[in-house]
Design an enzyme around this catalytic site. Structure first.
Site, PDB file in Angstrom:
ATOM      1  N   LYS A 135       0.820  -1.212   0.000  1.00  0.00           N
ATOM      2  CA  LYS A 135       0.000   0.000   0.000  1.00  0.00           C
ATOM      3  C   LYS A 135       0.853   1.261   0.000  1.00  0.00           C
ATOM      4  CE  LYS A 135      -4.237  -1.875   1.967  1.00  0.00           C
ATOM      5  NZ  LYS A 135      -5.145  -1.928   3.107  1.00  0.00           N
TER       6      LYS A 135
ATOM      7  N   LYS B 283     -11.111  -4.708  -2.823  1.00  0.00           N
ATOM      8  CA  LYS B 283     -11.774  -3.412  -2.993  1.00  0.00           C
ATOM      9  C   LYS B 283     -10.970  -2.500  -3.895  1.00  0.00           C
ATOM     10  CE  LYS B 283     -13.232  -4.012   1.723  1.00  0.00           C
ATOM     11  NZ  LYS B 283     -12.842  -3.782   3.119  1.00  0.00           N
TER      12      LYS B 283
ATOM     13  N   LYS C 296      -6.052 -11.667  -5.677  1.00  0.00           N
ATOM     14  CA  LYS C 296      -7.258 -11.762  -4.845  1.00  0.00           C
ATOM     15  C   LYS C 296      -8.301 -10.732  -5.252  1.00  0.00           C
ATOM     16  CE  LYS C 296      -5.957  -8.579  -1.186  1.00  0.00           C
ATOM     17  NZ  LYS C 296      -5.887  -8.207   0.208  1.00  0.00           N
TER      18      LYS C 296
END
Ligand code: TYM
Length: 332
Positions: free
Chosen positions: A112, A198, A195
């Site tokens: 991130k 969001k 995966k």
């Protein structure tokens, strides 16, 4: 009854099928067998930038969805993290026994912060897993039901519990990770090796519980499948088809083998068409129930107040113990 804790972030307008199949479905099952605490982790949701009004709305939406998929406040303790200030308080103590390098090795942080750039990534994003450890340890959880992507955070949690216990005396239960292998990593429909997430690169890769079911059906029908024509379960060579089979099996309580037998000689199109129908039938009543909960925010708030009271009773006892152990002077 074993104690269970898990959490989910209110960072989207809807949960996706990965959240549900990888985690929340197991939460629903475990409320029958465990003393379960489930938390909408709004403190975690502000680590990567957010809008206050949107966060407020998504927190309610998250709670409504959790109730709609089957969490029952009579059977579990459902609450919002910021209603229990002990989470942040214990996180501080744990941050003081976490190594800087240790926190820096968390792959979710690395991913991130690489995306955001190290200057714009917040310190909160860095200490995020320590707050997660505090969530879990406050409740003396024996087991934590999560998807595969949380494994490293759970290892850190276990390390911190053990370290604290050996430095200051037995205080925390060392939790075990509860990952159900079959559904631990639901993948993106357009990119079946990564995966479902969001932050997916394309909205077509994720199935949202609250999106228009016709849209979900369309996404499944246009899911990336693999070369060849045969329906086989082979994660390596047929990740797309395997992912569809995984979702199909989980949503219909059938085994992959049963499905393989059923689809023997049929094509990808048949599988997709049928799975699309299964998904539509699954999400439609969930959407109705979610809407009903959202229509009565007063009731939701009351449920959350009860949940916060139950959670706090446990959290204050643990925090108190931890404070004494580290040597904080008890208030007179
Ligand atoms: P979050 O909000 O990203 O996801 C909630 C849960 O959904 C699981 N999950 C998946 N499972 C299978 N396949 C997928 N594609 C998939 N995507 C998500 C996640 O593994 C998770 O179980 N850090 C946590 C929230 C958290 C927490 C906690 C969890 C905060 N404190 C304490 C457990 C215990 C997170 O971001 O989950």
């Amino acid at each position: 009854r074993p104690r269970v804790f898990s959490g989910i972030q209110p960072t989207a307008d809807s949960f996706h099928l990965g959240n549900y199949l990888g985690a929340v479905r197991n939460w629903v099952a475990m409320q029958e067998t465990s003393d379960a605490f489930y938390c909408v982790v709004d403190l975690h949701a502000i680590t990567a930038g957010h809008d206050p009004a949107v966060l407020r709305n998504r927190t309610r939406l998250s709670v409504a969805q959790l109730l709609a998929v089957g969490l029952d406040p009579e059977r579990c303790t459902l609450f919002v993290q910021s209603h229990v200030p002990e989470h942040a308080q214990l996180a501080w103590v744990l941050s003081c026994i976490t190594g800087f390098g240790e926190a820096g090795r968390m792959v979710q942080f690395k991913d991130k912060s690489a995306k955001q750039g190290s200057d714009s990534a917040s310190v909160g994003l860095f200490t995020y897993p320590i707050l997660q450890a505090a969530d879990i340890l406050l409740y003396q959880a024996d087991a934590v039901p999560v998807g595969e992507d949380q494994r490293q955070h759970l290892e850190l949690t276990r390390d911190l519990a053990q370290r604290f216990n050996s430095r200051f005396g037995q205080t925390f239960t060392v939790p075990s990770v509860h990952i159900v292998k079959d559904t631990a990593k639901i993948t993106d429909l357009q990119e079946p090796t990564v995966k479902m997430s969001k932050s997916a690169s394309s909205p077509n890769g994720i199935i949202e519980l609250l999106e228009d079911p016709a849209r979900s059906a369309k996404k499944i029908k246009s899911a990336v499948t693999d070369t060849g024509r045969e329906i086989l379960y082979d994660e390596e060579n047929k990740p797309g088809v395997s992912n569809l089979l995984t979702m199909y099996a989980a949503l219909t309580a059938r085994t992959i083998d049963e499905l393989l037998e059923e689809y023997d000689g049929k094509g990808y199109g048949d599988l997709k068409k049928d799975l699309a129908e299964v998904v539509v039938d699954f999400v439609t009543p969930i959407q109705e129930r979610t809407r009903a909960y959202l229509d009565d925010p007063g009731h939701l708030d009351k449920l959350l107040a009860i949940g916060a009271d139950k959670a706090r009773a446990v959290a204050t006892a643990t925090l108190d113990k931890a404070y004494r152990r580290v040597g904080f002077l008890p208030p007179g």
